[in-house]
Write a protein that holds these residues in place. Sequence first.
Motif, PDB file in Angstrom:
ATOM      1  N   HIS A  73       0.828  -1.206   0.000  1.00 20.86           N
ATOM      2  CA  HIS A  73       0.000   0.000   0.000  1.00 20.86           C
ATOM      3  C   HIS A  73       0.865   1.260   0.000  1.00 20.86           C
ATOM      4  N   ARG A  74       1.956   1.242   0.775  1.00 18.53           N
ATOM      5  CA  ARG A  74       2.835   2.414   0.818  1.00 18.53           C
ATOM      6  C   ARG A  74       3.470   2.669  -0.545  1.00 18.53           C
ATOM      7  N   VAL A  75       3.874   1.607  -1.212  1.00 17.53           N
ATOM      8  CA  VAL A  75       4.469   1.758  -2.544  1.00 17.53           C
ATOM      9  C   VAL A  75       3.408   2.238  -3.541  1.00 17.53           C
ATOM     10  N   GLN A  76       2.207   1.705  -3.432  1.00 13.13           N
ATOM     11  CA  GLN A  76       1.135   2.171  -4.317  1.00 13.13           C
ATOM     12  C   GLN A  76       0.853   3.653  -4.104  1.00 13.13           C
ATOM     13  N   ASP A  77       0.906   4.104  -2.853  1.00 10.24           N
ATOM     14  CA  ASP A  77       0.699   5.536  -2.583  1.00 10.24           C
ATOM     15  C   ASP A  77       1.716   6.384  -3.337  1.00 10.24           C
ATOM     16  N   VAL A  78       2.968   5.931  -3.337  1.00  9.55           N
ATOM     17  CA  VAL A  78       4.025   6.665  -4.033  1.00  9.55           C
ATOM     18  C   VAL A  78       3.768   6.670  -5.538  1.00  9.55           C
ATOM     19  N   ILE A  79       3.448   5.499  -6.081  1.00  8.13           N
ATOM     20  CA  ILE A  79       3.224   5.408  -7.525  1.00  8.13           C
ATOM     21  C   ILE A  79       1.988   6.213  -7.922  1.00  8.13           C
ATOM     22  N   ASP A  80       0.919   6.152  -7.121  1.00  7.37           N
ATOM     23  CA  ASP A  80      -0.292   6.912  -7.425  1.00  7.37           C
ATOM     24  C   ASP A  80       0.001   8.403  -7.522  1.00  7.37           C
ATOM     25  N   ALA A  81       0.823   8.895  -6.604  1.00  2.00           N
ATOM     26  CA  ALA A  81       1.113  10.323  -6.555  1.00  2.00           C
ATOM     27  C   ALA A  81       2.119  10.761  -7.613  1.00  2.00           C
ATOM     28  N   ARG A  82       2.966   9.821  -8.073  1.00  2.00           N
ATOM     29  CA  ARG A  82       4.059  10.210  -8.965  1.00  2.00           C
ATOM     30  C   ARG A  82       4.130   9.314 -10.203  1.00  2.00           C
ATOM     31  N   PHE A  83       2.977   8.893 -10.698  1.00  2.00           N
ATOM     32  CA  PHE A  83       2.999   7.919 -11.799  1.00  2.00           C
ATOM     33  C   PHE A  83       3.600   8.498 -13.079  1.00  2.00           C
ATOM     34  N   THR A  84       3.652   9.816 -13.221  1.00  2.00           N
ATOM     35  CA  THR A  84       4.256  10.400 -14.416  1.00  2.00           C
ATOM     36  C   THR A  84       5.773  10.453 -14.344  1.00  2.00           C
ATOM     37  N   ASP A  85       6.340  10.205 -13.161  1.00  2.00           N
ATOM     38  CA  ASP A  85       7.792  10.284 -12.986  1.00  2.00           C
ATOM     39  C   ASP A  85       8.454   8.943 -13.290  1.00  2.00           C
ATOM     40  N   PRO A  86       9.717   8.949 -13.692  1.00  2.00           N
ATOM     41  CA  PRO A  86      10.466   7.685 -13.781  1.00  2.00           C
ATOM     42  C   PRO A  86      10.789   7.198 -12.370  1.00  2.00           C
ATOM     43  N   LEU A  87      10.204   6.092 -11.962  1.00  2.00           N
ATOM     44  CA  LEU A  87      10.375   5.570 -10.605  1.00  2.00           C
ATOM     45  C   LEU A  87      11.226   4.307 -10.656  1.00  2.00           C
ATOM     46  N   LEU A  88      12.327   4.314  -9.943  1.00  2.71           N
ATOM     47  CA  LEU A  88      13.219   3.160  -9.914  1.00  2.71           C
ATOM     48  C   LEU A  88      12.787   2.186  -8.830  1.00  2.71           C
ATOM     49  N   LEU A  89      12.894   0.896  -9.131  1.00  5.27           N
ATOM     50  CA  LEU A  89      12.531  -0.136  -8.165  1.00  5.27           C
ATOM     51  C   LEU A  89      13.372  -0.005  -6.901  1.00  5.27           C
ATOM     52  N   THR A  90      14.616   0.423  -7.063  1.00  2.81           N
ATOM     53  CA  THR A  90      15.504   0.588  -5.903  1.00  2.81           C
ATOM     54  C   THR A  90      14.917   1.580  -4.902  1.00  2.81           C
ATOM     55  N   GLY A  91      14.451   2.739  -5.389  1.00  2.76           N
ATOM     56  CA  GLY A  91      13.890   3.742  -4.507  1.00  2.76           C
ATOM     57  C   GLY A  91      12.575   3.307  -3.890  1.00  2.76           C
ATOM     58  N   LEU A  92      11.734   2.608  -4.661  1.00  5.65           N
ATOM     59  CA  LEU A  92      10.467   2.125  -4.128  1.00  5.65           C
ATOM     60  C   LEU A  92      10.699   1.110  -3.015  1.00  5.65           C
ATOM     61  N   ALA A  93      11.647   0.203  -3.231  1.00  5.94           N
ATOM     62  CA  ALA A  93      11.939  -0.819  -2.219  1.00  5.94           C
ATOM     63  C   ALA A  93      12.509  -0.183  -0.955  1.00  5.94           C
ATOM     64  N   ALA A  94      13.407   0.805  -1.130  1.00  2.04           N
ATOM     65  CA  ALA A  94      13.981   1.471   0.032  1.00  2.04           C
ATOM     66  C   ALA A  94      12.902   2.189   0.836  1.00  2.04           C
ATOM     67  N   GLY A  95      11.957   2.814   0.154  1.00  4.84           N
ATOM     68  CA  GLY A  95      10.874   3.493   0.852  1.00  4.84           C
ATOM     69  C   GLY A  95       9.971   2.548   1.615  1.00  4.84           C
ATOM     70  N   ALA A  96       9.847   1.314   1.121  1.00  8.38           N
ATOM     71  CA  ALA A  96       9.017   0.314   1.796  1.00  8.38           C
ATOM     72  C   ALA A  96       9.793  -0.460   2.847  1.00  8.38           C
ATOM     73  N   GLY A  97      11.121  -0.270   2.869  1.00  8.90           N
ATOM     74  CA  GLY A  97      11.942  -0.964   3.853  1.00  8.90           C
ATOM     75  C   GLY A  97      12.161  -2.423   3.557  1.00  8.90           C
ATOM     76  N   VAL A  98      12.137  -2.787   2.269  1.00 11.18           N
ATOM     77  CA  VAL A  98      12.349  -4.182   1.878  1.00 11.18           C
ATOM     78  C   VAL A  98      13.313  -4.205   0.694  1.00 11.18           C
TER      79      VAL A  98
END
Length: 304
Positions: free
Chosen positions: A215-240
């Motif tokens: 859910h936390r990762v989805q929140d990030v993607i929902d808010a920034r879906f137009t941006d290039p989002l790296l899996l590394t940053g998403l995983a770090a934000g989720a703590g996994v």
Amino acid sequence: MTRVVFLLAPRLHLLDLAGPAQVFSAAADLGHTWEIGYVAEQEDVTTAQGIGLKAATRWPELAAGDLVVVPGWRSPSLPTGPVFTRETLERVVAHHTAGGTVASICSGADALGRAGLLDGRRCTTHHDLQDELARRYPRASVVPDVLFVQDGSVLTSAGIASGIDLALHLLAVRHGPYVAAQVARTMVVHTRRNGDEQQDSAMLRHRAHLSDAVHRVQDVIDARFTDPLLLTGLAAGAGVSERTLTRRFTEATGLTPLRYQQQLRLEHAEHLIGQGATVESAARAVGFQDARMLRRLRARPAAD
């Protein structure tokens, strides 16, 4: 003066009624000639939300340019028996036969079906009721997962808030898109949606899970879906780890994080294209570098 009459059933949903009523009321406030009326078989009308309403029991004289709207009512399924008497349904049919427009919201489509107004027509209703409506009225062509359908002078819409989209569409047809946009702005409606847009977005379809990290990762993607989002940053934000995020995300949503972001981009692009944007400009607006990826995504089967 154009009259819109809402036919009220017991236990009706307030927003099914209030949303479209507000649209026509706002149009009248802007100087357009709409007169709103409410009729029911009993003067006192209960609502699903507990507020009592008063309605007229005598129908006004209707002209061919007038509109009858049947809001929906609370029910986990379509009612087994008629909500309105045959006399009431005959009034609706008579208005349509005389050249008038008839519309329904959510379960209100059942009333139109009982009146025979869906026979041989395309129609829709709330996604929870679509299959049942199709079984009950086999001569109708139920269109799944759209906001509203117009087939001649019979219009049907999905559930609850889609009544606003239907009413704005009717304003656009009667007065032009500028008036509909004025009313939408007055009502602080973010955008006027097309009838063939899906009833629920990817933001809602893939939220029925219990993974907080996802859910936390989805929140990030929902808010920034137009941006290039790296899996590394998403995983770090989720703590996994990246591998753990991909596994959990796929288990929870059926999609990888990248595929989820692509779905959001595709949905927003389709909306822009429906509003008149080119494929190229829509692709850029939602974050694609060019239109090639958007074209590939649009060409994929819906189940892909």
